[in-house]
Design a protein around this motif. Sequence first.
Motif, PDB file in Angstrom:
ATOM      1  N   TRP A 135       0.826  -1.205   0.000  1.00  0.00           N
ATOM      2  CA  TRP A 135       0.000   0.000   0.000  1.00  0.00           C
ATOM      3  C   TRP A 135       0.861   1.255   0.000  1.00  0.00           C
ATOM      4  O   TRP A 135       0.560   2.216  -0.698  1.00  0.00           O
ATOM      5  N   TRP A 143       0.847   4.244  -2.754  1.00  0.00           N
ATOM      6  CA  TRP A 143       0.431   5.598  -2.410  1.00  0.00           C
ATOM      7  C   TRP A 143       1.570   6.608  -2.520  1.00  0.00           C
ATOM      8  O   TRP A 143       1.339   7.768  -2.862  1.00  0.00           O
ATOM      9  N   PHE A 148       1.066   6.229  -7.207  1.00  0.00           N
ATOM     10  CA  PHE A 148      -0.018   7.207  -7.367  1.00  0.00           C
ATOM     11  C   PHE A 148       0.478   8.592  -7.769  1.00  0.00           C
ATOM     12  O   PHE A 148      -0.109   9.210  -8.668  1.00  0.00           O
TER      13      PHE A 148
END
Length: 330
Positions: A235, A239, A243
């Motif tokens: 994750w 992120w 992203f």
Amino acid sequence: MSVLTRQPVSAGAGAGATRPRRRPRRQPLPYLLLVPSLVVIGVLLLWPLGQVVVMSFYKLDNVRQLRGQRPWPWAGLANYAEILADPFFRTVLRNTVLFAAANVLLTMILGTLVGLLLNRLGRRMATFVGSCVMLAWATPALTGAIVWKWLFDDTSGLVTWLFNALPDGLSTALFGRSDWTGYGWFNSPLLFFAILTLVVVWHSFPFIAVSVLAGLKSVPGELHEAARVDGASAWRVFWSVTFPLLRPVFGILIVLSTIWDFKVFTQQYVLAGGTQDRPTFMLSIYSYAAAFSPPPKYGLGAAIAVILTVILLVVTGLYVRMVLRQEENS
């Protein structure tokens, strides 16, 4: 006066320094090549849009008026005033905004997860899975809506059969009924919007997945490896590394999804069986019903279509402006 202007220079150097630099001459060929595209855009997009805007300022309730056989009575802003003063318009606008927001969120989440999955698969498996996923996106909206309506048919649908296959005690304990034959899946507005959301997300997420996959292929693998070496979780890698690099891609996809979900029409029309279910109206089908349901009000329907277009332009403009500000600050 600067130091350079006080220093003596030779005649040749001075002549060369003061000679004006010639600007590159603009060639007309690139502009000529754009002319066919501009003509097509004008004929297929701008002209119909202009006609709708013009119609919204007239009182049109007869087909002969559209054919030019009768005059167009001027209405001014009366159509817009009638729409904005109607309490039902606020209900329709609320349905549209909530439906679009839920669908954009679910489509982006599911499409991103599938794109990440495809990026982790091998080349052959990713090609196979991607081709299967794209079948949903390549299916025409009308065909897909008909298939989903059959799946939820109250007598012979697959969903009805599956619920009837549940043990009677379990079905009664969970849902309060054991016989699902004849159950109207589309009668409740909340259940109708849930099924419509399922249909729209199923049809839309493959495009998001493939677009995210294309963006992931452009991210250098060294960045992910360095983040994993530093102990970042999956994750955290997404992120903090993936992203930010794919923010422009996500921005474009969110804008496109917003436009598509705001003007959903075909799926709703097929699942609802027409324009009789007013509690589930959204702006697109509201415009159609106002224009073509007896008695027809073409000017009123055109005004609703213009309001929908303005809303989409405002939402898109605000989001693009926000993205540009983020790019400037980064």
